[in-house]
Design a protein around this motif. Structure first.
Motif, PDB file in Angstrom:
ATOM      1  N   GLY A 105      -2.826  48.899  40.113  1.00 17.41           N
ATOM      2  CA  GLY A 105      -1.681  48.515  40.932  1.00 17.41           C
ATOM      3  C   GLY A 105      -1.493  47.004  40.952  1.00 17.41           C
ATOM      4  O   GLY A 105      -2.463  46.255  41.040  1.00 17.41           O
ATOM      5  N   ARG A 106      -0.263  46.579  40.867  1.00 20.50           N
ATOM      6  CA  ARG A 106       0.033  45.139  40.853  1.00 20.50           C
ATOM      7  C   ARG A 106      -0.335  44.454  42.156  1.00 20.50           C
ATOM      8  O   ARG A 106      -0.845  43.350  42.165  1.00 20.50           O
ATOM      9  N   VAL A 107      -0.057  45.099  43.258  1.00 17.76           N
ATOM     10  CA  VAL A 107      -0.266  44.472  44.563  1.00 17.76           C
ATOM     11  C   VAL A 107      -1.734  44.485  44.969  1.00 17.76           C
ATOM     12  O   VAL A 107      -2.298  43.462  45.343  1.00 17.76           O
ATOM     13  N   ILE A 110      -4.972  53.254  40.365  1.00 15.18           N
ATOM     14  CA  ILE A 110      -4.130  54.299  40.947  1.00 15.18           C
ATOM     15  C   ILE A 110      -4.170  55.490  40.000  1.00 15.18           C
ATOM     16  O   ILE A 110      -3.914  55.353  38.806  1.00 15.18           O
ATOM     17  N   LEU A 111      -4.510  56.641  40.549  1.00 11.82           N
ATOM     18  CA  LEU A 111      -4.524  57.881  39.776  1.00 11.82           C
ATOM     19  C   LEU A 111      -3.883  58.955  40.634  1.00 11.82           C
ATOM     20  O   LEU A 111      -4.379  59.277  41.720  1.00 11.82           O
ATOM     21  N   PRO A 122     -12.321  47.589  38.835  1.00  8.02           N
ATOM     22  CA  PRO A 122     -11.134  48.327  38.401  1.00  8.02           C
ATOM     23  C   PRO A 122     -10.958  48.397  36.879  1.00  8.02           C
ATOM     24  O   PRO A 122     -10.576  49.442  36.354  1.00  8.02           O
ATOM     25  N   GLY A 123     -11.250  47.341  36.165  1.00  7.32           N
ATOM     26  CA  GLY A 123     -11.109  47.362  34.712  1.00  7.32           C
ATOM     27  C   GLY A 123     -12.048  48.368  34.061  1.00  7.32           C
ATOM     28  O   GLY A 123     -11.655  49.099  33.147  1.00  7.32           O
TER      29      GLY A 123
END
Length: 77
Positions: free
Chosen positions: A39-41, A46-47, A21-22
């Protein structure tokens, strides 16, 4: 995921095949998708599809988009 958000597979493809993700987020930001976020969860990128479509269509952010005017340079006198 809702249809208003790109799937993980779509994000991976758009981000040049990056899986972490990074790395995906860095690549998406480099391409101009500045609303992309992690996303935090879920910890996944998220795009939003409307933002993706707008950037791909060449939309200009901010006031310039609303007026359609682009800045111009004045001639040196």
């Amino acid at each position: 995921m809702s249809p208003s958000v790109l799937s993980s597979a779509e994000i991976e493809r758009i981000a040049g095949g990056y899986k972490r993700p990074g790395d995906q987020l860095r690549e998406l930001h480099r391409q101009g998708f500045h609303r992309a976020r992690i996303g935090r969860v879920t910890g996944q990128v998220i795009l939003e599809r409307p933002h993706y479509d707008a950037v791909c269509a060449g939309a200009v952010a901010g006031q310039q988009q609303a007026t359609g005017k682009r800045p111009t340079l004045r001639a040196v006198t």
